[in-house]
Design a protein around this motif. Sequence first.
Motif, short mmCIF file in Angstrom:
data_model
loop_
_atom_site.label_atom_id
_atom_site.label_comp_id
_atom_site.label_asym_id
_atom_site.label_seq_id
_atom_site.Cartn_x
_atom_site.Cartn_y
_atom_site.Cartn_z
N LEU A 175 6.04 62.01 -17.91
CA LEU A 175 5.93 63.12 -17.30
C LEU A 175 7.15 63.42 -16.52
N LYS A 176 7.89 62.72 -16.00
CA LYS A 176 9.05 62.85 -15.09
C LYS A 176 10.04 63.73 -16.23
N LYS A 177 9.77 63.65 -17.62
CA LYS A 177 10.99 64.51 -18.32
C LYS A 177 10.44 65.69 -18.67
N LYS A 178 9.29 65.94 -18.11
CA LYS A 178 8.53 67.19 -18.50
C LYS A 178 8.59 68.19 -17.02
N THR A 179 8.26 69.46 -17.35
CA THR A 179 8.31 70.41 -16.09
C THR A 179 7.05 70.16 -15.37
N ASP A 180 7.21 70.41 -14.16
CA ASP A 180 5.92 70.15 -13.01
C ASP A 180 4.50 70.68 -13.62
N GLU A 181 4.78 72.11 -14.09
CA GLU A 181 3.77 72.72 -14.66
C GLU A 181 3.08 72.01 -15.93
N ASP A 182 3.99 71.48 -16.72
CA ASP A 182 3.74 70.96 -17.96
C ASP A 182 2.76 69.55 -17.54
N ALA A 183 3.43 68.82 -16.69
CA ALA A 183 2.89 67.60 -15.96
C ALA A 183 1.51 67.80 -15.53
N ARG A 184 1.44 68.72 -14.73
CA ARG A 184 0.06 68.99 -14.04
C ARG A 184 -1.05 69.39 -15.23
#
Length: 181
Positions: A107-116
């Motif tokens: 998830l750290k490799k994703k955008t915050d929006e995608d992670a949420r």
Amino acid sequence: MKNKLIISNKDIAYKIYDGLRNAIKQQGLLFLFIGKALKQIRDEDIYKELGYDSFAFFLQDPELKQKPSTSYAYIRIYEYYIEQLGMVESEVINVGMNRLQMLLPALKKKTDEDAREIISSVGELTHLDYKQEIKERGLDIERPSLYRDAETGLWIIEFTDGTVQRIYNRSRNLIIPLDVN
């Protein structure tokens, strides 16, 4: 004749089940509370007020009754999901600590929006559905196998493609890096 209160087995079963569900919710809240408290103790140097020279020494306090690695995991989960992503506690505890910890590197490799979005979509899934969802999204992390070599007694860390990254000799506390071409 006295009035007797008769409780059915079904009533008892549901009472036990409700107690279990509440305990699991409390456990979820506790790992977030522990992460927040440990982070505050670390970041604000509170450990010094408690008589420790460093946060690492504080974590070795036998009264804490957990490994330092567990303490750091609680902190990482709190920092990422609550502070960075701005998620509310109820969203986070629905996912569970093990899943949160396993998903963290991907998830750290994703955008915050995608992670949420990912977290909200996997929270209530069964174990099999969760594994399938993670695989489909490419979030599964390769887990190496670890075994002891029968001839040398050395620990081997091997990845699924057959490459060996390093060998560990516990008796000599030695990590032997290998040239992997």
